[in-house]
Scaffold this motif. Structure first.
Motif, PDB file in Angstrom:
ATOM      1  N   PRO A 134      -3.051 -12.651 -12.029  1.00  0.00           N
ATOM      2  CA  PRO A 134      -4.318 -12.736 -11.288  1.00  0.00           C
ATOM      3  C   PRO A 134      -4.288 -13.664 -10.086  1.00  0.00           C
ATOM      4  O   PRO A 134      -5.218 -13.639  -9.269  1.00  0.00           O
ATOM      5  N   TYR A 135      -3.226 -14.465  -9.940  1.00  0.00           N
ATOM      6  CA  TYR A 135      -3.151 -15.395  -8.811  1.00  0.00           C
ATOM      7  C   TYR A 135      -2.105 -14.998  -7.772  1.00  0.00           C
ATOM      8  O   TYR A 135      -1.980 -15.670  -6.749  1.00  0.00           O
ATOM      9  N   ILE A 136      -1.363 -13.920  -8.019  1.00  0.00           N
ATOM     10  CA  ILE A 136      -0.250 -13.560  -7.139  1.00  0.00           C
ATOM     11  C   ILE A 136      -0.488 -12.193  -6.493  1.00  0.00           C
ATOM     12  O   ILE A 136      -0.757 -11.209  -7.186  1.00  0.00           O
ATOM     13  N   PHE A 137      -0.339 -12.154  -5.166  1.00  0.00           N
ATOM     14  CA  PHE A 137      -0.564 -10.931  -4.402  1.00  0.00           C
ATOM     15  C   PHE A 137       0.537 -10.791  -3.349  1.00  0.00           C
ATOM     16  O   PHE A 137       1.277 -11.732  -3.081  1.00  0.00           O
ATOM     17  N   LYS A 138       0.625  -9.625  -2.740  1.00  0.00           N
ATOM     18  CA  LYS A 138       1.527  -9.439  -1.604  1.00  0.00           C
ATOM     19  C   LYS A 138       0.943  -8.390  -0.671  1.00  0.00           C
ATOM     20  O   LYS A 138       0.118  -7.567  -1.089  1.00  0.00           O
ATOM     21  N   VAL A 139       1.383  -8.425   0.586  1.00  0.00           N
ATOM     22  CA  VAL A 139       0.828  -7.508   1.583  1.00  0.00           C
ATOM     23  C   VAL A 139       1.833  -6.469   2.067  1.00  0.00           C
ATOM     24  O   VAL A 139       1.437  -5.443   2.621  1.00  0.00           O
ATOM     25  N   ALA A 140       3.121  -6.712   1.880  1.00  0.00           N
ATOM     26  CA  ALA A 140       4.131  -5.757   2.355  1.00  0.00           C
ATOM     27  C   ALA A 140       4.265  -4.589   1.378  1.00  0.00           C
ATOM     28  O   ALA A 140       4.101  -4.762   0.168  1.00  0.00           O
ATOM     29  N   PRO A 141       4.556  -3.382   1.876  1.00  0.00           N
ATOM     30  CA  PRO A 141       4.785  -2.236   0.984  1.00  0.00           C
ATOM     31  C   PRO A 141       5.927  -2.526   0.016  1.00  0.00           C
ATOM     32  O   PRO A 141       6.905  -3.180   0.374  1.00  0.00           O
ATOM     33  N   SER A 142       5.827  -2.019  -1.194  1.00  0.00           N
ATOM     34  CA  SER A 142       6.829  -2.285  -2.220  1.00  0.00           C
ATOM     35  C   SER A 142       8.156  -1.592  -1.920  1.00  0.00           C
ATOM     36  O   SER A 142       8.207  -0.572  -1.225  1.00  0.00           O
ATOM     37  N   ASP A 143       9.223  -2.160  -2.482  1.00  0.00           N
ATOM     38  CA  ASP A 143      10.555  -1.567  -2.354  1.00  0.00           C
ATOM     39  C   ASP A 143      10.548  -0.094  -2.743  1.00  0.00           C
ATOM     40  O   ASP A 143      11.184   0.739  -2.099  1.00  0.00           O
TER      41      ASP A 143
END
Length: 228
Positions: A134-143
């Motif tokens: 719940p505290y970790i996010f990302k903005v780049a498209p996944s591998d």
């Protein structure tokens, strides 16, 4: 627009939870402003500063100015860990943007989660958000999305035999796992699987082995300077 939306959302979250309306919304960022990934980190830094200026010029978030403490990890995993420690323990930030690279993000995200500080990575490894935290996010498209697109192109070209050449850092390891899963799953023969170091400048040994396997194409998965 994506960075502006992230900064605004973080600002609203922090503004709603801080005690005094006059206090600035204090955010942190750990970016590879220098080092091998500076071609990503420097634009990220400039974009964040530009968007913070725009948000503050428009009145801030709920009437509160946004401050951002940007630390350069120099594309070094140990310095990324130290930077996140500083942001959490000394700078008292409400959220963290970055790191720039997958390896650095994977190394620090546990610290952010343990401190219950939201972290929004700029990198692509699907392990950053899988499993969900719940505290970790990302903005780049996944591998996985990138690999699927590469393999769609390979099919269109009529390729049957593929070789992979991946960097040994966190980004490369995550990509290699997805490649090794999807290449055979999509009907290709994986004829060679070679790895190079992030600072390698000579890949004669790996390329000689790949050449001996006679692939139709080579998928090189990495960031500068290796692929160059």
């Amino acid at each position: 627009m994506r960075v502006k939306a992230i900064l605004t959302a973080l600002g609203l979250l922090c503004a709603a939870t801080c005690a005094f309306a006059a206090e600035p919304v204090r955010l942190g960022a750990v970016l590879s402003v220098t080092g091998p990934a500076s071609f990503l980190g420097e634009p990220e830094k400039n974009t964040i500063l530009m968007e913070v200026d725009k948000i503050n010029a428009a009145g801030g978030v709920l009437g509160r100015p946004v401050e951002v403490v940007i630390l350069d990890d120099e594309t070094d995993v140990n310095k990324a860990v130290l930077a996140v420690d500083r942001l959490i323990k000394k700078e008292n930030v409400a959220a963290i943007l970055g790191p720039t690279t997958s390896g650095n993000s994977l190394a620090v995200m546990g610290k952010a989660a343990a401190a219950k500080i939201p972290l929004i990575s700029c990198s692509a490894a699907e392990k950053i958000t899988k499993p969900v935290n719940p505290y970790i996010f990302k903005v780049a498209p996944s591998d996985r999305l990138a690999v699927a697109r590469i393999l769609t192109h390979a099919k269109a070209k009529g390729y049957k035999k593929l070789a992979i050449l991946t960097v040994s850092d966190g980004f490369g390891q995550a990509g290699r796992e997805v490649l090794k899963e999807l290449v055979p799953a999509e009907g290709f023969e994986l004829v060679a699987d070679e790895v190079f170091g992030p600072k390698d400048t000579d890949m004669t040994a790996q390329l000689t082995k790949i050449q001996g396997a006679s692939p139709d194409a080579v998928i090189c998965w990495g960031t500068n300077p290796g692929p160059a």
